[in-house]
Design an enzyme around this catalytic site. Structure first.
Site, PDB file in Angstrom:
ATOM      1  CB  CYS A  52      -3.660   9.355   6.098  1.00 35.73           C
ATOM      2  SG  CYS A  52      -3.895   9.120   7.670  1.00 35.73           S
TER       3      CYS A  52
ATOM      4  CG  HIS B   6      -1.746   1.124   1.410  1.00 36.57           C
ATOM      5  ND1 HIS B   6      -3.335   0.736   1.421  1.00 36.57           N
ATOM      6  CD2 HIS B   6      -1.576   2.145   2.048  1.00 36.57           C
ATOM      7  CE1 HIS B   6      -3.471   2.026   1.857  1.00 36.57           C
ATOM      8  NE2 HIS B   6      -2.608   3.095   1.719  1.00 36.57           N
TER       9      HIS B   6
ATOM     10  CG  ASN C 106      -3.571   5.327  -1.768  1.00 36.34           C
ATOM     11  OD1 ASN C 106      -4.492   5.839  -1.246  1.00 36.34           O
ATOM     12  ND2 ASN C 106      -2.935   4.334  -0.938  1.00 36.34           N
TER      13      ASN C 106
HETATM   14  C1  LIG Z   1     -10.360   4.893  17.065  1.00 37.31           C
HETATM   15  C2  LIG Z   1     -11.083   6.168  17.304  1.00 37.31           C
HETATM   16  C3  LIG Z   1     -12.906   5.774  17.605  1.00 37.31           C
HETATM   17  C4  LIG Z   1     -10.881   5.703  18.749  1.00 37.31           C
HETATM   18  O1  LIG Z   1     -11.509   7.574  19.200  1.00 37.31           O
HETATM   19  P1  LIG Z   1     -11.587   7.322  20.956  1.00 37.31           P
HETATM   20  O2  LIG Z   1     -11.997   9.037  21.223  1.00 37.31           O
HETATM   21  O3  LIG Z   1     -10.563   7.155  21.321  1.00 37.31           O
HETATM   22  O4  LIG Z   1     -12.716   6.705  21.457  1.00 37.31           O
HETATM   23  P2  LIG Z   1     -13.531   6.439  22.285  1.00 37.31           P
HETATM   24  O5  LIG Z   1     -13.993   4.935  21.737  1.00 37.31           O
HETATM   25  O6  LIG Z   1     -13.129   6.980  23.282  1.00 37.31           O
HETATM   26  O7  LIG Z   1     -14.671   7.316  21.683  1.00 37.31           O
HETATM   27  C5  LIG Z   1     -15.358   8.749  21.359  1.00 37.31           C
HETATM   28  C6  LIG Z   1     -16.424   8.861  20.640  1.00 37.31           C
HETATM   29  O8  LIG Z   1     -16.044   8.011  18.928  1.00 37.31           O
HETATM   30  C7  LIG Z   1     -17.715   7.670  18.818  1.00 37.31           C
HETATM   31  N1  LIG Z   1     -16.715   6.072  18.100  1.00 37.31           N
HETATM   32  C8  LIG Z   1     -16.428   5.344  18.984  1.00 37.31           C
HETATM   33  N2  LIG Z   1     -15.583   4.268  17.667  1.00 37.31           N
HETATM   34  C9  LIG Z   1     -16.455   4.720  16.731  1.00 37.31           C
HETATM   35  C10 LIG Z   1     -17.045   4.645  15.524  1.00 37.31           C
HETATM   36  N3  LIG Z   1     -15.806   3.094  14.968  1.00 37.31           N
HETATM   37  N4  LIG Z   1     -17.774   4.716  14.749  1.00 37.31           N
HETATM   38  C11 LIG Z   1     -18.521   6.018  15.302  1.00 37.31           C
HETATM   39  N5  LIG Z   1     -18.335   6.148  15.669  1.00 37.31           N
HETATM   40  C12 LIG Z   1     -17.653   5.943  16.950  1.00 37.31           C
HETATM   41  C13 LIG Z   1     -17.801   7.122  20.791  1.00 37.31           C
HETATM   42  O9  LIG Z   1     -19.519   7.062  20.287  1.00 37.31           O
HETATM   43  C14 LIG Z   1     -17.740   8.400  21.626  1.00 37.31           C
HETATM   44  O10 LIG Z   1     -18.610   9.438  20.831  1.00 37.31           O
HETATM   45  P3  LIG Z   1     -18.853  10.510  22.064  1.00 37.31           P
HETATM   46  O11 LIG Z   1     -19.938   9.369  23.295  1.00 37.31           O
HETATM   47  O12 LIG Z   1     -18.135  11.011  22.312  1.00 37.31           O
HETATM   48  O13 LIG Z   1     -20.445  11.331  21.167  1.00 37.31           O
HETATM   49  C15 LIG Z   1     -10.867   6.973  17.002  1.00 37.31           C
HETATM   50  O14 LIG Z   1      -9.084   7.167  17.261  1.00 37.31           O
HETATM   51  C16 LIG Z   1     -11.302   6.858  15.314  1.00 37.31           C
HETATM   52  O15 LIG Z   1     -12.404   7.150  14.716  1.00 37.31           O
HETATM   53  N6  LIG Z   1      -9.726   7.102  14.354  1.00 37.31           N
HETATM   54  C17 LIG Z   1      -9.866   6.781  13.239  1.00 37.31           C
HETATM   55  C18 LIG Z   1      -9.352   7.619  12.741  1.00 37.31           C
HETATM   56  C19 LIG Z   1      -8.853   6.978  10.735  1.00 37.31           C
HETATM   57  O16 LIG Z   1      -9.558   7.181   9.918  1.00 37.31           O
HETATM   58  N7  LIG Z   1      -7.923   7.384  10.300  1.00 37.31           N
HETATM   59  C20 LIG Z   1      -8.046   6.958   8.924  1.00 37.31           C
HETATM   60  C21 LIG Z   1      -7.923   6.047   8.754  1.00 37.31           C
HETATM   61  S1  LIG Z   1      -6.033   5.216   8.363  1.00 37.31           S
HETATM   62  C22 LIG Z   1      -4.987   5.520   7.471  1.00 37.31           C
HETATM   63  O17 LIG Z   1      -5.775   6.274   6.615  1.00 37.31           O
HETATM   64  C23 LIG Z   1      -3.975   4.754   6.857  1.00 37.31           C
HETATM   65  C24 LIG Z   1      -4.723   3.014   5.894  1.00 37.31           C
HETATM   66  C25 LIG Z   1      -5.428   2.315   6.792  1.00 37.31           C
HETATM   67  O18 LIG Z   1      -4.700   3.704   4.915  1.00 37.31           O
HETATM   68  C26 LIG Z   1      -2.740   2.805   5.816  1.00 37.31           C
HETATM   69  C27 LIG Z   1      -1.817   3.862   5.646  1.00 37.31           C
HETATM   70  O19 LIG Z   1      -1.998   4.377   4.043  1.00 37.31           O
HETATM   71  O20 LIG Z   1      -0.824   3.993   6.139  1.00 37.31           O
END
Ligand SMILES: CC(C)(COP(=O)([O-])OP(=O)([O-])OC[C@H]1O[C@@H](n2cnc3c(N)ncnc32)[C@H](O)[C@@H]1OP(=O)([O-])[O-])[C@@H](O)C(=O)NCCC(=O)NCCSC(=O)C[C@@](C)(O)CC(=O)[O-]
Length: 302
Positions: A241, A208, A250
């Site tokens: 990202c 990737h 990408n």
């Molecule tokens: C992992 C968390 C959720 C931790 O985030 P957190 O704040 O530590 O989570 P939490 O469990 O304390 O929850 C906080 C709030 O988030 C909500 N929540 C919790 N989980 C979810 C969920 N699944 N869907 C929807 N809502 C969610 C939860 O309900 C709560 O809502 P509130 O009570 O404040 O209203 C956060 O850090 C997050 O969503 N991160 C995502 C980051 C992301 O998507 N980054 C981009 C993708 S990675 C990437 O692009 C790399 C890749 C894969 O392409 C490969 C590469 O190129 O490297």
């Protein structure tokens, strides 16, 4: 010369990795149209959604709408990112064919991207992995910053090998080795891939590569030489990202397909339809496609 794979799987990640960083909202209808066009191009696997916190990545908030609206082709895998059980439940409800747990080989990036350490992330993924197995859903593991990190710089080879082994032990069907910020060069690529191959079957590993420094095609070629046969790419080179400042998209799918055609490697994908899809989304976003092959083919047609 090493013999290269005769065929490869290209995983189209544009609708998720490509669009997740767009500042302006891309309506679900446009994402749906993009996925449908990519489906008709012949991809076996399209990353269409991310069930992540909308506060962290607002652009992915319409993922359920997109998954509900796309026209699914039998046999095509529509994947969704799921960082935790909340994400898994949403992906299950949306009928995702594959869930993607995404960790990092870099401690610093793990904290920035998913707000926990590598060890905590693996513990969190255990539940997702178990639930995916119970429901018979494919499980993919993605490892960010395998070649370098925007926060900590160098990432040790041992750290990559360790996360590959942990993802393997979670039961991943496929494991992505990701160059999140596009810093790898071919020799470095081979060094990292060799360590990954030491921990997981070569036909389950994918490359990737982001194209920030223009090295992604060279890194794909270097990976082909090691027998890696799954690559991720993004139509029109969309992407970046939100937690890797300055990183570009990408590698463009059109460029990868042009390379594969030239090498006589089978992909099963219609490049012309992908070029059209790239022009469609670029026009919507109001900018030129980042795919050199895509732009060259479109210009030749005009
Ligand atoms: C992992 C968390 C959720 C931790 O985030 P957190 O704040 O530590 O989570 P939490 O469990 O304390 O929850 C906080 C709030 O988030 C909500 N929540 C919790 N989980 C979810 C969920 N699944 N869907 C929807 N809502 C969610 C939860 O309900 C709560 O809502 P509130 O009570 O404040 O209203 C956060 O850090 C997050 O969503 N991160 C995502 C980051 C992301 O998507 N980054 C981009 C993708 S990675 C990437 O692009 C790399 C890749 C894969 O392409 C490969 C590469 O190129 O490297």
């Amino acid at each position: 010369m090493n013999s290269l794979p005769k065929q490869v799987k290209i995983v189209e990640v544009g609708p998720r990795d490509g669009l997740q960083n767009e500042k302006e909202n891309v309506p679900a209808e446009v994402k749906t149209e993009l996925v449908n066009r990519l489906t008709s191009a012949g991809f076996q696997n399209i990353e269409a959604a991310a069930f992540v916190s909308p506060k962290w990545v607002p652009q992915m908030a319409t993922s359920a709408d997109v998954m509900a609206a796309i026209t699914r082709k039998p046999g095509v895998i529509y994947s969704a990112l799921t960082p935790n059980m909340q994400g898994f439940e949403a992906a299950l409800a949306a009928r995702a064919d594959e869930v993607v747990i995404f960790g990092s080989a870099s401690e610093a990036f793990s904290q920035k991207n998913i707000n926990c350490s590598i060890a905590e992330s693996i513990a969190r993924f255990e539940g997702v992995a178990r639930a995916a197995k119970e429901k018979g859903i494919r499980l993919r593991g993605s490892i960010s910053c395998a070649f370098g990190c925007p926060y900590q710089g160098e990432v040790p080879l041992d750290a990559v090998a360790d996360v590959v082994a942990r993802m393997r032990d979670l039961g991943c069907d496929e494991i992505d080795i990701a160059d999140t910020i596009g810093v790898a060069t071919p020799r470095k690529t081979q060094a990292v891939m060799e360590r990954a191959i030491g921990q997981f079957r070569v036909d389950g590993l994918s490359g990737h590569f982001h194209d920030t420094y223009g090295q992604a095609l060279a890194n794909i070629y270097a990976s082909l030489e090691l027998g890696i046969s799954i690559y991720h790419s993004s139509v029109a080179g969309l992407g970046g990202c939100p937690y890797a400042k300055g990183a570009t998209g990408n590698i463009a799918t059109e460029d990868v397909l042009y390379l594969m055609q030239g090498l006589g490697i089978e992909t099963g994908i219609d490049l012309d339809i992908v070029v059209d899809a790239g022009q469609y989304i670029s026009q919507f976003l109001g900018r030129k496609s980042a795919s050199r092959a895509g732009n060259a083919i479109a210009a030749k047609r005009a």
